[in-house]
Design a protein around this motif. Structure first.
Motif, mmCIF file in Angstrom:
data_model
loop_
_atom_site.group_PDB
_atom_site.id
_atom_site.type_symbol
_atom_site.label_atom_id
_atom_site.label_comp_id
_atom_site.label_asym_id
_atom_site.label_seq_id
_atom_site.Cartn_x
_atom_site.Cartn_y
_atom_site.Cartn_z
ATOM 1 N N ILE A 239 8.256 0.119 -2.971
ATOM 2 C CA ILE A 239 6.551 -0.357 -1.936
ATOM 3 C C ILE A 239 7.172 -0.088 -0.616
ATOM 4 C CG2 ILE A 239 4.615 -1.273 -1.167
ATOM 5 C CD1 ILE A 239 4.678 0.060 -3.876
ATOM 6 N N SER A 240 7.070 0.837 0.106
ATOM 7 C CA SER A 240 7.382 0.946 1.144
ATOM 8 C C SER A 240 7.248 0.098 2.631
ATOM 9 C CB SER A 240 7.157 2.608 1.957
ATOM 10 O OG SER A 240 7.245 2.529 3.378
ATOM 11 N N ASP A 243 3.825 -0.304 4.097
ATOM 12 C CA ASP A 243 2.835 -0.297 3.389
ATOM 13 C C ASP A 243 2.661 -2.207 2.791
ATOM 14 O OD1 ASP A 243 1.492 2.497 2.625
ATOM 15 O OD2 ASP A 243 3.501 2.433 1.572
ATOM 16 N N ALA A 245 1.504 -4.797 0.627
ATOM 17 C CA ALA A 245 0.933 -5.367 -0.519
ATOM 18 C C ALA A 245 1.843 -6.194 -1.267
ATOM 19 C CB ALA A 245 1.185 -4.211 -1.912
ATOM 20 N N THR A 273 -4.155 -4.464 -3.124
ATOM 21 C CA THR A 273 -3.066 -2.888 -2.206
ATOM 22 C C THR A 273 -4.390 -2.600 -0.976
ATOM 23 O OG1 THR A 273 -3.698 -1.861 -3.630
ATOM 24 C CG2 THR A 273 -2.100 -2.561 -3.875
ATOM 25 N N ASP A 275 -4.357 0.827 -0.190
ATOM 26 C CA ASP A 275 -4.334 2.049 -0.101
ATOM 27 C C ASP A 275 -4.178 1.985 -1.859
ATOM 28 O OD1 ASP A 275 -2.973 4.642 1.149
ATOM 29 O OD2 ASP A 275 -2.602 4.706 -0.526
ATOM 30 N N ASP A 277 -3.679 4.788 -3.103
ATOM 31 C CA ASP A 277 -2.616 4.939 -4.046
ATOM 32 C C ASP A 277 -0.754 4.126 -4.248
ATOM 33 O OD1 ASP A 277 -3.183 8.143 -3.933
ATOM 34 O OD2 ASP A 277 -3.013 8.809 -1.736
ATOM 35 N N VAL A 278 -0.850 3.001 -3.574
ATOM 36 C CA VAL A 278 -0.502 2.974 -3.356
ATOM 37 C C VAL A 278 -0.734 1.245 -4.504
ATOM 38 C CG1 VAL A 278 0.367 0.047 -2.787
ATOM 39 C CG2 VAL A 278 0.483 2.766 -1.261
ATOM 40 N N ARG A 279 -2.159 1.546 -5.021
ATOM 41 C CA ARG A 279 -3.020 0.788 -5.628
ATOM 42 C C ARG A 279 -2.879 1.218 -7.168
ATOM 43 N NH1 ARG A 279 -7.511 1.492 -8.983
ATOM 44 N NH2 ARG A 279 -7.937 -0.797 -9.853
ATOM 45 N N TYR A 281 0.110 3.068 -7.904
ATOM 46 C CA TYR A 281 1.406 3.282 -8.237
ATOM 47 C C TYR A 281 1.700 2.367 -8.695
ATOM 48 C CZ TYR A 281 6.382 3.225 -7.575
ATOM 49 O OH TYR A 281 7.920 3.612 -8.337
#
Length: 422
Positions: A239-240, A243, A245, A273, A275, A277-279, A281
């Motif tokens: 994860i960036s 972001d 998480a 999360t 976001d 999209d992060v979720r 992923y």
């Protein structure tokens, strides 16, 4: 200051002793998620005597109370009712000693360690104040007492019970939560205020054997340990840093005796999360890593995944939040502030999403002001018992009053009767 607030401020003083007694009673008699029978009965009886149209057992134990007061907007105020399966350790004279059976049949302590008893008390008080001061507002007030927030099923159960067809469609949905923060303050924000939350159970399968003969086994304990460590690399390496998480393994369960290699092991994990999209992923990465570790261990079958709960993001509507900001700052002054998003999760937004109407959620501080300022000065805010701690206990004064004022202030931003009509 709104007409509603001006009219009700004096009444709050008279109401506080009654609400304190209600709060202490609810605190001493907590009920687990979807089992809030006593609490629901208390609130339904209370608001019915005030003249609300009351519907009980909406979504198992939910209560919907509607007060019609002429032409105007419809405002929904929501409070959650359920407690947690844990033993209280506050030492308060009104601490809970309740025990109950959870959904798995286990005997557990029960405690209002998240503050939902405060939420219920606030909404009961607001219902009374609104009923007794109908001359200063116009519209429809809908008070919703929701079950099962802690298991992410309560809002959905009410929706699935026909809530959007059975009751007036709100123009706005409002809610609040007591949190660690200086009592007497209110924290608001536009946009995302609470994270999405997902909890999973992962069962890993091995082959049991005697502890002295590991070569004849496929050890699920080693499998679970390796999986636990590898899962932590999702946030740290996939994860960036831009972001946010969180992934937590809250339980690792395996075996019964030191010289028996068991057949299986179970992980229970939670992720937060901010976001979508992060979720998505992270959910895929969890499955990938669990399956890969099982393959690496030569497991006889793939792991079994079960969703325990799933909370959507809570994203406050911009226009609604701006309206609240103006109202809060006008009343509270410097005690109203823009808060940061919290890595906690709620099913409150389910109502707004299903009705397709704007909603907003905010925080009310519940920490003794002296204790909070001392901890802030010492950079020890993390040592204050937070929600879900067995020692979490909002200070009653001024938290009770502040929560009443925030809800009245918020509702008044839509329902307040103009001076010329008063």
């Amino acid at each position: 200051m709104s007409n509603m607030m001006k009219a009700m401020l004096g009444s709050i003083d008279d109401l506080l002793p009654e609400l304190e007694a209600i709060y202490k009673d609810l605190h001493q008699h907590p009920e687990l998620s979807m089992q809030e029978v006593r609490t629901a009965g208390i609130v339904a009886d209370y608001v019915q005597k005030l003249g609300f149209d009351v519907t009980r057992q909406v979504g198992v134990t939910g209560v919907v109370a509607v007060l019609y007061n002429g032409e105007g907007p419809t405002v929904m105020l929501r409070a959650d009712m359920d407690a947690l399966p844990m033993t209280e350790a506050t030492g308060l004279p009104y601490a809970s000693t309740e025990r109950a059976k959870d959904e798995d049949g286990a005997d557990v302590g029960v405690a209002h360690s998240c503050g939902h008893d405060m939420h219920v008390t606030w909404l009961m008080g607001v219902a009374r104040l609104m009923a007794e001061h109908r001359d200063v507002w116009r519209g429809t007030l809908m008070a919703v007492f929701q079950p099962g927030e802690e298991v992410a099923r309560g809002a959905r159960s009410m929706i699935d019970d026909g809530m959007t067809e059975r009751f007036p469609k709100p123009d706005v949905i409002l809610g609040q939560h007591v949190m660690v923060g200086e009592a007497g303050t209110v924290g608001y924000r536009k946009g995302t205020i609470l994270s999405a939350g997902d909890s999973l159970k992962v069962k890993l399968f091995g082959r049991g054997s005697h502890g002295s003969q590991p070569q004849t086994s496929i050890d699920p304990v080693i499998m679970a340990a390796s999986t636990t460590l590898r899962l932590q690399t999702i946030v740290s390496r996939e994860i960036s840093p831009r972001d946010t998480a969180v992934l937590t393994i809250g339980a690792l369960q395996a075996g019964t005796k030191e010289n028996i290699i068991p057949d299986d092991a179970t992980l229970k994990l939670n992720m937060r999360t901010f976001d979508d999209d992060v979720r998505e992923y992270m959910l895929g990465a969890i499955r990938r890593i669990c399956c890969a570790e099982c393959t690496a261990s030569n497991a006889p079958r793939e792991p079994e995944f079960t969703t325990l709960s799933s909370y959507p993001l809570t994203i406050n509507d911009d226009a609604t939040s701006e309206r609240l900001r103006v109202a809060f700052e006008a009343h509270f002054g410097e005690r109203a502030y823009e808060t940061q998003p919290a890595a906690a999760s709620e099913d409150f937004s389910v109502f707004g999403r299903e009705w397709n109407v704007p909603y907003a959620f905010w925080f009310v501080g519940g920490t003794d002001p002296i204790e909070f300022r001392r901890a802030l000065a010492a950079k020890k805010l993390n040592e204050i018992p937070s929600n879900h701690s067995p020692k979490f206990a909002p200070v009653l004064d001024p938290t009770l009053r502040t929560g009443l004022e925030t809800m009245i202030c918020a509702a008044g931003a839509w329902l307040d009767r103009p001076d010329e009509a008063a």
